[in-house]
Design an enzyme around this catalytic site. Structure first.
Site, mmCIF file in Angstrom:
data_model
loop_
_atom_site.group_PDB
_atom_site.id
_atom_site.type_symbol
_atom_site.label_atom_id
_atom_site.label_comp_id
_atom_site.label_asym_id
_atom_site.label_seq_id
_atom_site.Cartn_x
_atom_site.Cartn_y
_atom_site.Cartn_z
ATOM 1 N N ASP A 1 47.302 85.537 -2.248
ATOM 2 C CA ASP A 1 46.932 84.172 -2.633
ATOM 3 C C ASP A 1 45.763 84.205 -3.608
ATOM 4 O O ASP A 1 44.926 85.122 -3.559
ATOM 5 C CB ASP A 1 46.530 83.366 -1.393
ATOM 6 C CG ASP A 1 47.699 83.052 -0.483
ATOM 7 O OD1 ASP A 1 48.852 83.084 -0.960
ATOM 8 O OD2 ASP A 1 47.459 82.772 0.709
ATOM 9 N N TYR B 1 44.994 93.052 7.223
ATOM 10 C CA TYR B 1 44.212 91.930 6.714
ATOM 11 C C TYR B 1 43.030 91.645 7.626
ATOM 12 O O TYR B 1 43.126 91.762 8.859
ATOM 13 C CB TYR B 1 45.079 90.663 6.641
ATOM 14 C CG TYR B 1 46.268 90.765 5.732
ATOM 15 C CD1 TYR B 1 46.172 90.420 4.385
ATOM 16 C CD2 TYR B 1 47.501 91.219 6.204
ATOM 17 C CE1 TYR B 1 47.266 90.513 3.544
ATOM 18 C CE2 TYR B 1 48.598 91.318 5.361
ATOM 19 C CZ TYR B 1 48.475 90.965 4.038
ATOM 20 O OH TYR B 1 49.561 91.067 3.200
ATOM 21 N N ASP C 1 45.035 76.569 4.237
ATOM 22 C CA ASP C 1 43.814 77.269 3.848
ATOM 23 C C ASP C 1 42.772 76.247 3.389
ATOM 24 O O ASP C 1 43.016 75.030 3.413
ATOM 25 C CB ASP C 1 44.078 78.332 2.768
ATOM 26 C CG ASP C 1 44.611 77.753 1.459
ATOM 27 O OD1 ASP C 1 44.504 76.522 1.237
ATOM 28 O OD2 ASP C 1 45.139 78.531 0.646
ATOM 29 N N ARG D 1 48.123 82.760 6.561
ATOM 30 C CA ARG D 1 47.901 81.319 6.705
ATOM 31 C C ARG D 1 48.761 80.733 7.825
ATOM 32 O O ARG D 1 48.334 79.824 8.541
ATOM 33 C CB ARG D 1 48.183 80.607 5.385
ATOM 34 C CG ARG D 1 47.121 80.836 4.327
ATOM 35 C CD ARG D 1 47.447 80.093 3.046
ATOM 36 N NE ARG D 1 48.574 80.671 2.330
ATOM 37 C CZ ARG D 1 49.544 79.972 1.732
ATOM 38 N NH1 ARG D 1 49.536 78.650 1.797
ATOM 39 N NH2 ARG D 1 50.502 80.578 1.085
#
Length: 301
Positions: free
Chosen positions: A47, A75, A89, A181
């Site tokens: 992203d 992550y 987000d 997300r």
């Protein structure tokens, strides 16, 4: 007559520590310009506001991209509890709020349902295709649509910190196609308090680590100089998760022409996907069958 693409025939990987605020495509374009490369692509979109490892494949290394996108990735991210946004987000609009704040133990207990083989619905603001169109485009246009759940393997999901009641820091290792997300959104729903991502960093992807990545500032500093070439890593690093077999000179010649080629005895079994090398360089990817590699991808190095 097709127009010939300009640039250098350079093959390998440049690992970038992507900054926030840029799309993955813009980073690839910057790398292609800096190295004057004829061909480049990335192994897994981040992203725009996410940071971390973005592995950029150059030249013949683009043929190994599927093996990085299919590999496990890790992550590190922060979830804002108590709020839901339309993009899942911090870039989106807050669409729901709650005063509920779960305890640390409640959060840890809820994480278990997101580990293993799960079904995940990607965010509506994502690059998945709906009837041939990107979901994020439909969402921006105000279209009504549903995104189908997709299978995802989550190897690990742990809480690493709770800096305050509104935030929880997590680390996740998962397979191809995972949306952090969506994890934040679904965790918030499971806890009855809503949630969205406010920080996201890809720590590693397959064999590539963010801490080994170059900053864009460094890339721009060394752009179009031999010094930047020194950071280009071998194409073969993109094949780290595949077994390797070695081939004879005659086998290498046949493989380069797209034909089955003889490989030396190894531990691979009949039908296994592997890659063949000659003098340390990759020649082809394919299936091992009775002493030969049947190529699916051939490298022109």
């Amino acid at each position: 007559m097709a127009r010939k693409r300009k640039g250098r025939d350079i093959s390998g990987w440049l690992v970038v520590d992507k900054p926030a605020g840029l799309t993955s495509t813009s980073v690839v374009n910057k790398v292609r310009w800096a190295l004057e490369a004829k061909k480049a692509g990335h192994a897994g979109t981040l992203d725009p506001e996410a940071t971390g490892v973005l592995a950029v494949a150059l030249g013949e290394a683009t043929k190994t991209v599927p093996h990085i996108t299919d590999a496990l990735k890790a992550y590190s991210f922060t979830v804002r509890l108590g709020q839901s946004t339309n993009t899942d987000d911090a870039e989106g609009e807050v669409i729901a709020e709650s005063d509920t704040r779960p305890s640390d133990d409640e959060i840890k207990a809820a994480l278990g349902q997101f580990i293993g083989d799960i079904m995940q619905v990607p965010p509506k603001y994502s690059a998945v295709k709906i009837d041939g169109q990107r979901a994020y485009k439909l969402a921006r246009d105000g279209e009504e649509f549903e995104v189908e759940a997709r299978p995802l393997w989550v190897e690990e999901l742990v809480m690493t910190d709770r800096p305050d009641p509104d935030h929880v820091e997590l680390e996740m290792t998962c397979g191809k196609g995972g949306y952090v997300r969506a994890i934040a959104r679904d965790l918030g729903a499971a806890l009855g308090c809503f949630g969205h991502v406010v920080r996201l960093r890809r720590v590693w992807s397959g064999p590539f680590d963010a801490e080994d990545g170059l900053s864009l500032e460094k890339i721009e500093e060394l752009a179009r100089t031999p010094a930047l070439d020194e950071y280009v890593r071998p194409l073969e690093e993109g094949l780290a998760d595949l077994p390797q077999v070695k081939c004879t000179a005659e086998g290498a010649a046949k493989l380069r022409n797209g034909n089955p080629g003889t490989v030396l005895p190894s531990d691979v079994e009949y039908g296994d996907e592997c890659w063949a090398s000659f003098d340390g360089r990759a020649v082809a990817i394919g299936r091992y069958k009775a002493g030969q590699l049947h190529p699916s991808r051939v490298f022109n190095l």
